[in-house]
Design a protein around this motif. Structure first.
Motif, short mmCIF file in Angstrom:
data_model
loop_
_atom_site.label_atom_id
_atom_site.label_comp_id
_atom_site.label_asym_id
_atom_site.label_seq_id
_atom_site.Cartn_x
_atom_site.Cartn_y
_atom_site.Cartn_z
N LEU A 154 0.85 -1.19 0.00
CA LEU A 154 0.00 0.00 0.00
C LEU A 154 0.89 1.24 0.00
CD1 LEU A 154 -2.93 1.09 0.22
CD2 LEU A 154 -2.58 1.18 2.70
N ALA A 155 0.69 2.10 -1.00
CA ALA A 155 1.52 3.29 -1.14
C ALA A 155 0.65 4.50 -1.47
CB ALA A 155 2.56 3.08 -2.25
N GLN A 156 1.28 5.67 -1.39
CA GLN A 156 0.61 6.93 -1.73
C GLN A 156 1.13 7.39 -3.08
OE1 GLN A 156 -1.66 8.29 0.66
NE2 GLN A 156 -2.38 9.43 -1.11
N SER A 157 0.21 7.71 -4.00
CA SER A 157 0.59 8.19 -5.32
C SER A 157 -0.05 9.54 -5.59
CB SER A 157 0.17 7.19 -6.40
OG SER A 157 -1.24 7.21 -6.57
N ALA A 158 0.24 10.12 -6.74
CA ALA A 158 -0.35 11.42 -7.09
C ALA A 158 -1.86 11.33 -7.24
CB ALA A 158 0.28 11.93 -8.39
N ASP A 159 -2.36 10.13 -7.54
CA ASP A 159 -3.80 9.93 -7.72
C ASP A 159 -4.49 9.39 -6.48
OD1 ASP A 159 -3.69 10.76 -10.40
OD2 ASP A 159 -3.03 8.77 -11.03
N GLY A 160 -3.76 9.35 -5.35
CA GLY A 160 -4.33 8.79 -4.13
C GLY A 160 -3.61 7.51 -3.75
N LEU A 161 -4.32 6.63 -3.06
CA LEU A 161 -3.72 5.36 -2.65
C LEU A 161 -3.44 4.49 -3.87
CD1 LEU A 161 -5.84 4.43 0.49
CD2 LEU A 161 -3.55 5.42 0.44
N ALA A 162 -2.47 3.58 -3.70
CA ALA A 162 -2.13 2.64 -4.76
C ALA A 162 -1.71 1.32 -4.14
CB ALA A 162 -1.00 3.19 -5.63
N TRP A 163 -2.05 0.23 -4.82
CA TRP A 163 -1.58 -1.11 -4.45
C TRP A 163 -0.56 -1.55 -5.50
CZ3 TRP A 163 -2.43 -3.38 0.07
CH2 TRP A 163 -3.56 -3.04 0.81
N VAL A 164 0.61 -1.96 -5.04
CA VAL A 164 1.69 -2.32 -5.94
C VAL A 164 2.14 -3.74 -5.62
CG1 VAL A 164 3.95 -1.66 -6.84
CG2 VAL A 164 2.44 0.09 -5.87
N LEU A 165 2.28 -4.57 -6.65
CA LEU A 165 2.73 -5.95 -6.47
C LEU A 165 4.24 -6.00 -6.62
CD1 LEU A 165 1.68 -8.88 -6.03
CD2 LEU A 165 1.85 -9.16 -8.51
N VAL A 166 4.92 -6.40 -5.55
CA VAL A 166 6.39 -6.38 -5.52
C VAL A 166 6.92 -7.77 -5.18
CG1 VAL A 166 8.42 -5.33 -4.48
CG2 VAL A 166 6.33 -3.98 -4.75
N PRO A 167 7.74 -8.38 -6.04
CA PRO A 167 8.39 -9.65 -5.67
C PRO A 167 9.35 -9.42 -4.51
CG PRO A 167 8.52 -9.25 -8.05
CD PRO A 167 8.07 -7.97 -7.42
N THR A 168 9.33 -10.29 -3.53
CA THR A 168 10.22 -10.10 -2.38
C THR A 168 11.68 -10.26 -2.75
OG1 THR A 168 9.95 -12.45 -1.79
CG2 THR A 168 8.47 -10.87 -0.73
N ALA A 169 11.96 -10.94 -3.88
CA ALA A 169 13.35 -11.17 -4.30
C ALA A 169 13.84 -10.12 -5.30
CB ALA A 169 13.48 -12.56 -4.92
N ALA A 170 13.04 -9.08 -5.56
CA ALA A 170 13.42 -8.08 -6.55
C ALA A 170 14.58 -7.22 -6.07
CB ALA A 170 12.22 -7.19 -6.87
N ASN A 171 15.39 -6.75 -7.02
CA ASN A 171 16.45 -5.79 -6.69
C ASN A 171 15.81 -4.51 -6.17
OD1 ASN A 171 18.53 -7.50 -7.57
ND2 ASN A 171 18.36 -6.77 -9.68
N GLY A 172 16.39 -3.95 -5.10
CA GLY A 172 15.83 -2.75 -4.50
C GLY A 172 14.88 -3.04 -3.37
N VAL A 173 14.69 -4.32 -3.05
CA VAL A 173 13.85 -4.72 -1.92
C VAL A 173 14.76 -5.38 -0.88
CG1 VAL A 173 11.91 -6.10 -1.12
CG2 VAL A 173 11.86 -5.08 -3.40
#
Length: 367
Positions: free
Chosen positions: A165-184
């Protein structure tokens, strides 16, 4: 759950209970958790093969298209058998978030097959409310940049993907993120209920197809997620509560004091009778919450919050009574009763606390 069930619901309950009774051993669970293994891949694959992961997935995407009542049946059994695999976590994210996203066609079959294990990441250390995230999603020349941190992700150690759950310019957003991704960067930690939690930091650029929902649809999905999570956590609490009561009744029939079984003493009978009455009252309210959700009743959100408050209160009371009636043996790791108490206390704060649920219940006007 047994009252007023359909034939399909009865078959589901019987098959699931038989499997867990035969294949989910308490001592093997303890040994696995002691080794830092919070979720058994073989169990998860078995769940997929039996169709449990497909329950909240619509039939057009390879699922069973069942409702809250069916999911609550499995949730109650998870509490009864102290299942550490993130079944209710994944079902809730699947039904409320992924199931209404534009990516449902590509993601839902993977969930049903057990390949994708989605866990919602909502809580943050620095924000005053769970509903106003400081984690941000911003559009850049390279793509969508997700930045922030999530803490206390229940069962996060078992996730393959996080619905963040994140905040975006358009309001709330749900983002699907792999736990093994670079930057996580994620840190696992043990929890007292044996499920394993996780804290994560995010600083990565994602393609647009990782954004599940934005704006009002994301806000609606958050409300749907919380309502379903309250109902299913109440059902799991009920399962653990009933199991603690059953274990206590069996123990008092076997334990002899002053030449008589403990169950023969009227004072203890009265205490266990009160435990049973409160457990059955909780069961009725959870049934009502499930029926309200499945029928689209206007008061479904109020029923879910009422169930959360009642199940949390009764679960703690009954499990504490169970420990007292057992005596010192109940505080040992080798005996199961204390583990019911641990799971019930962990469920108290999942998604929202009892106090938060009560405030929200009072703020909602009955229809």
């Amino acid at each position: 759950m047994s009252a007023h069930m359909t034939e399909d619901q009865t078959l589901l309950q019987d098959a699931a209970e038989r499997y867990l009774r035969d294949s989910y051993d308490f001592n093997q669970r303890r040994e696995r958790i002691a080794e830092g293994v919070y979720s058994d891949p073989n169990q998860w694959q078995a769940f997929a093969e039996m169709g449990w992961l497909a329950l909240p997935v619509d039939e057009e995407f390879g699922g069973l298209g069942m409702g809250t009542r069916e999911m609550a049946i499995l949730a109650e059994l998870c509490g009864q058998f102290l299942v550490t695999e993130p079944l209710i976590d994944a079902m809730t994210s699947t039904h409320a978030i992924i199931g209404v996203s534009q990516q449902q066609q590509s993601l839902l079959p993977r969930v049903a097959e057990g390949e994708l294990i989605p866990i919602a990441a909502i809580d943050e250390a620095e924000t005053a409310s769970r509903l106003t995230p400081a984690t941000t999603l911003t559009q850049t020349d390279e793509g969508w940049h997700l930045s922030g941190a999530k803490h206390w992700i229940s069962a996060g150690a078992s996730a393959t993907h996080l619905t963040v759950l994140a905040q975006s310019a358009d309001g709330l957003a749900w983002v699907l993120v792999p736990t093994a991704a670079n930057g996580v960067k994620c840190e696992h930690f043990p929890t007292h209920d044996g499920r394993g939690g996780m804290n994560c930091q995010f600083d990565l650029v994602l393609e647009a197809d990782h954004i599940l929902l934005q704006g009002q649809p994301a806000s609606d999905a958050l409300e749907a997620y919380r309502t379903l999570a309250m109902t299913l956590s109440s059902a799991e609490t009920l399962g653990a509560t009933q199991a603690a009561l059953n274990t206590t009744v069996d123990y008092t029939k076997q334990r002899v004091q002053f030449g008589q079984p403990l169950a023969s003493f009227q004072a203890l009978q009265h205490r266990m009778s009160n435990m049973l009455i409160q457990t059955e009252l909780t069961r009725s309210l959870i049934y009502a919450a499930c029926n309200a959700a499945d029928s689209g009743h206007d008061d479904a959100a109020r029923f879910a919050r009422a169930a959360k408050v009642k199940a949390t209160t009764v679960g703690r009371s009954v499990s504490q009574e169970a420990i007292q009636l057992h005596g010192g043996i109940a505080t040992t790791d080798e005996y199961i009763v204390g583990h019911f108490f641990k799971r019930i206390t962990a469920l108290e704060s999942w998604v929202c606390s009892k106090g938060e649920a009560l405030k929200e219940f009072m703020a909602l006007s009955p229809s």
